[in-house]
Structures are given as C-alpha cells and as structure tokens.
Design an enzyme around this catalytic site. Structure first.
Site, PDB file in Angstrom:
ATOM      1  N   ASP A  67      33.287 -37.632 126.417  1.00  0.00           N
ATOM      2  CA  ASP A  67      33.173 -38.625 127.501  1.00  0.00           C
ATOM      3  C   ASP A  67      31.679 -38.791 127.781  1.00  0.00           C
ATOM      4  OD1 ASP A  67      33.740 -40.308 129.640  1.00  0.00           O
ATOM      5  OD2 ASP A  67      34.361 -38.714 131.013  1.00  0.00           O
ATOM      6  N   GLN A  86      44.511 -40.889 132.773  1.00  0.00           N
ATOM      7  CA  GLN A  86      43.867 -40.964 131.460  1.00  0.00           C
ATOM      8  C   GLN A  86      44.376 -39.873 130.518  1.00  0.00           C
ATOM      9  OE1 GLN A  86      41.424 -43.287 130.249  1.00  0.00           O
ATOM     10  NE2 GLN A  86      42.137 -42.315 128.375  1.00  0.00           N
ATOM     11  N   HIS A 143      41.141 -37.092 136.541  1.00  0.00           N
ATOM     12  CA  HIS A 143      41.557 -38.418 136.046  1.00  0.00           C
ATOM     13  C   HIS A 143      42.882 -38.256 135.287  1.00  0.00           C
ATOM     14  CE1 HIS A 143      41.379 -42.480 134.975  1.00  0.00           C
ATOM     15  NE2 HIS A 143      40.401 -42.501 134.091  1.00  0.00           N
ATOM     16  N   ARG A 188      47.079 -46.536 128.001  1.00  0.00           N
ATOM     17  CA  ARG A 188      46.979 -46.514 129.463  1.00  0.00           C
ATOM     18  C   ARG A 188      48.046 -47.427 130.071  1.00  0.00           C
ATOM     19  NH1 ARG A 188      42.333 -45.079 132.141  1.00  0.00           N
ATOM     20  NH2 ARG A 188      43.703 -45.301 133.961  1.00  0.00           N
ATOM     21  N   CYS A 234      37.852 -41.523 126.478  1.00  0.00           N
ATOM     22  CA  CYS A 234      38.550 -42.324 127.503  1.00  0.00           C
ATOM     23  C   CYS A 234      37.922 -43.699 127.672  1.00  0.00           C
ATOM     24  CB  CYS A 234      38.577 -41.570 128.822  1.00  0.00           C
ATOM     25  SG  CYS A 234      36.955 -41.272 129.541  1.00  0.00           S
ATOM     26  N   ARG A 260      40.905 -45.328 143.279  1.00  0.00           N
ATOM     27  CA  ARG A 260      39.781 -44.782 142.492  1.00  0.00           C
ATOM     28  C   ARG A 260      38.675 -44.485 143.494  1.00  0.00           C
ATOM     29  NH1 ARG A 260      37.261 -46.501 136.749  1.00  0.00           N
ATOM     30  NH2 ARG A 260      39.142 -45.355 136.212  1.00  0.00           N
TER      31      ARG A 260
HETATM   32  N1  NVA Z   1      33.927 -39.359 133.494  1.00  0.00           N
HETATM   33  C1  NVA Z   1      33.902 -40.812 133.600  1.00  0.00           C
HETATM   34  C2  NVA Z   1      35.222 -41.363 133.237  1.00  0.00           C
HETATM   35  C3  NVA Z   1      35.281 -42.868 133.269  1.00  0.00           C
HETATM   36  C4  NVA Z   1      36.654 -43.386 132.948  1.00  0.00           C
HETATM   37  C5  NVA Z   1      33.498 -41.199 135.018  1.00  0.00           C
HETATM   38  O1  NVA Z   1      33.989 -40.583 135.966  1.00  0.00           O
HETATM   39  O2  NVA Z   1      32.681 -42.107 135.156  1.00  0.00           O
HETATM   40  N1   CP Z   2      39.032 -44.806 131.033  1.00  0.00           N
HETATM   41  C1   CP Z   2      39.000 -45.482 132.198  1.00  0.00           C
HETATM   42  O1   CP Z   2      39.503 -45.049 133.220  1.00  0.00           O
HETATM   43  O2   CP Z   2      38.358 -46.672 132.114  1.00  0.00           O
HETATM   44  P1   CP Z   2      37.945 -47.610 133.325  1.00  0.00           P
HETATM   45  O3   CP Z   2      36.816 -46.926 134.048  1.00  0.00           O
HETATM   46  O4   CP Z   2      37.508 -48.872 132.663  1.00  0.00           O
HETATM   47  O5   CP Z   2      39.117 -47.801 134.229  1.00  0.00           O
END
Ligand code: NVA
Ligand code: CP
Length: 301
Positions: free
Chosen positions: A219, A131, A128, A286, A258, A101
């Site tokens: 989101d 997801q 992502h 997930r 998500c 990540r």
């Molecule tokens: N768009 C959000 C998704 C979190 C799972 C982010 O990148 O923070």
């Molecule tokens: N939706 C998702 O990826 O959640 P987290 O940021 O908690 O991993």
C-alpha cells in the site's frame, strides 16, 4: 446491531457467509441483479477522498434497488460543528444504514454508538475492513481457499496492515508483515492476534516476508492524514515491491494493492502492470463485497 466496523467483531462463519454472497452476486450481476434493497437508503459520509469505496457502494446500492446518499463532511452541518452523536441520531431517522470514511477511528465508534441503524467502516486511520474482504475474495478466486496460504505484507504498518492482522485472527492463513522499524502496525492488534492463535509475524526485512509467499501485498507509504515527509519516505528504503522482490515469492504468487498506487514508490510499474498483478480484479471485487456487506448489515443474509 450488525455494524461492520472491525473484522474482529464478526465470527469466521459470518465472514465466510459475506464472501459467499459476494461471489454469488458477482455471477448474478451479468444476468440481472436482484433488487433486494428496494426502498432502502444508505448515507455515505466522507471526510477523505475516495474513488473505489464511493463508487462501489453507490453503484452497489443502486444495482440492488436502493438509494445511496453521498455526503461530504463539509457539506453537512457536521462540518460546522454539529456533533457526531446528533448527526448519527438524525441520519438514523432517514436512512437504513450508514457508511463513514473518517480520519479518526473514534469518530466511527461514536457514530456507531449513537446510530440506531447499522454503520459500515469505509476506512479510518486504524482499519479498512471492506478492502480486506475484497482482497480475500480475490485471493480465493485466484488461488483457492486462503486457509494455509502465506500472505506477505510489505510496507507501512497502516490501516491495511492492521486489518490484515485482524483477518488473520479469523481466517486460517500465515501473515508475515515487513514494515520499517519506525512504522510498525498497531502493537495491540498484533499482540491480540498472537494471543488469539493467529499465525502472524512482524519483521523489518521484506525478503523474509516475501520468501515463498502466495500473495504479496502493499500500500502507499503515505496514507491520507499522514505527514508526507522526507524522513518518512526514507524509512521505506528497500521496501519497494519490484520484480527482484516478487522473484522471492512462490512462482504462482499474486500481487495485490488496495489502490491508489504511487507508481515507482511502493511498487514498480513492472509489477503493478505485470502478469502476477490482479489489482483491478481486486478493485472490482470491492463492488461485489460491498453488496454482500450491505445485505448482511440489513439482515438480508
Ligand atoms: N492506507 C491508505 C489506503 C487507501 C485506500 C490510506 O489510508 O490512505
Ligand atoms: N482502496 C480504496 O479504498 O480506494 P478509495 O480510496 O479510492 O476508496
């Protein structure tokens, strides 16, 4: 090398196979999981916070008999300047796959370039894909095949919006994204999808996107790494998914997010906790999808 970085790298058939395996594993879980990844280790590197991605990968690996190794960037020498390339080379000697990540998509691409084991995208600023695989599984469970469905995206043109665009290239559904004019999705992704024949359209009008939709998806307005400014928040005026907006979708429409959600911003409590919301099934999925992605990367499906 079967990396899982971007849905556009996979064939439609590969995506369908992963989803089918996820469904199978979901059923299997209640009667006893198969230890298909016994003796296999997964390095999971986090530059950002995570609840769902971290726990679903960690539990998924353990349930399949494997060994997850959770690494926060700052605990690694990576946090003190060891290069991404050297980190990739070293972790490849210990582990059978890696998940990252990252703030910048380029970091993921570099890790994959120097890794000799499969690398999974656990979220970047750009994409992502894990997801959206779970989202598609949820849609198919609730509404049947995603083919021919209208999916509405309402909100930021962020990593999730971009990933939905990549999914529209591979799976036969209509995608209408409503984003503020100042916060559109990636233009290259959008143009690429259109050229590939995807039924994708961008608007600045949430009601237009949601009209008759089978799925309404949103989101957070401020993703990890974004500046949380008043100007940014003001751009989302009129973009909250609330009961009035949901009423414009099809009667059977489902709501997905998500998570994590910012209640009262991109979505009202009434919608998030309402009968059309399946966000916790989506979060559960997930786990099942992660297992199937791991199996695909490690050559088990
Ligand atoms: N768009 C959000 C998704 C979190 C799972 C982010 O990148 O923070
Ligand atoms: N939706 C998702 O990826 O959640 P987290 O940021 O908690 O991993």
């Amino acid at each position: 090398m079967p990396h899982f970085l971007d849905l556009r790298d996979l064939s439609r058939e590969q995506i369908v196979n992963i989803l089918t395996e996820a469904q199978r594993r979901k059923v299997k879980r209640s009667v006893g999981e198969e230890h298909t990844l016994s003796g296999k280790s997964l390095a999971m590197i986090f530059e950002k916070n995570s609840t769902r991605t971290r726990v679903s990968f960690e539990v998924g690996m353990r349930e399949m008999g494997g060994n997850p190794v959770v690494l926060q960037k700052d605990d690694l020498q990576l946090g003190r300047g060891e290069t991404v390339a050297d980190t990739a080379r070293v972790l490849s000697r210990y582990c059978h796959a890696m998940m990252l990540r990252a703030y910048h998509h380029n970091t993921l691409m570099e890790l994959a370039q120097y890794s000799s084991v499969p690398v999974i995208n656990g979220l970047t600023d750009l994409l992502h894909p894990c997801q959206v695989m779970a989202d598609v599984l949820t849609i198919e469970e609730k509404l049947g095949s995603i083919a021919g469905k209208k999916i509405a995206w309402v909100g930021d043109g962020n990593n999730m919006a971009n990933t939905w665009i990549t999914a529209a290239e591979k799976l036969d559904f209509e995608l209408v994204l409503a984003c503020p004019a100042s916060l559109p999705p990636d233009a290259e992704f959008l143009e690429g999808a259109k050229k590939a024949g995807a039924k994708v359209r961008l608007t600045t009008n949430p009601a237009d996107a949601v009209a008759g939709a089978d799925v309404v998806n949103t989101d957070t307005w401020v993703s990890m790494g974004d500046d949380d400014t008043l100007t940014r928040k003001q751009a989302f005026n009129g973009f909250q998914v609330n009961e009035a907006l949901m009423a414009k979708a099809a009667k059977h429409a489902i709501f997905l997010h998500c998570l994590p959600a910012h209640r009262g911003e991109e979505v009202s409590d009434a919608v998030l906790d309402g009968p059309q919301s399946f966000v916790f099934d989506e979060a559960e999925n997930r786990l099942h999808v992660q297992k199937a992605i791991l199996l695909w990367c490690m050559g088990e499906i």
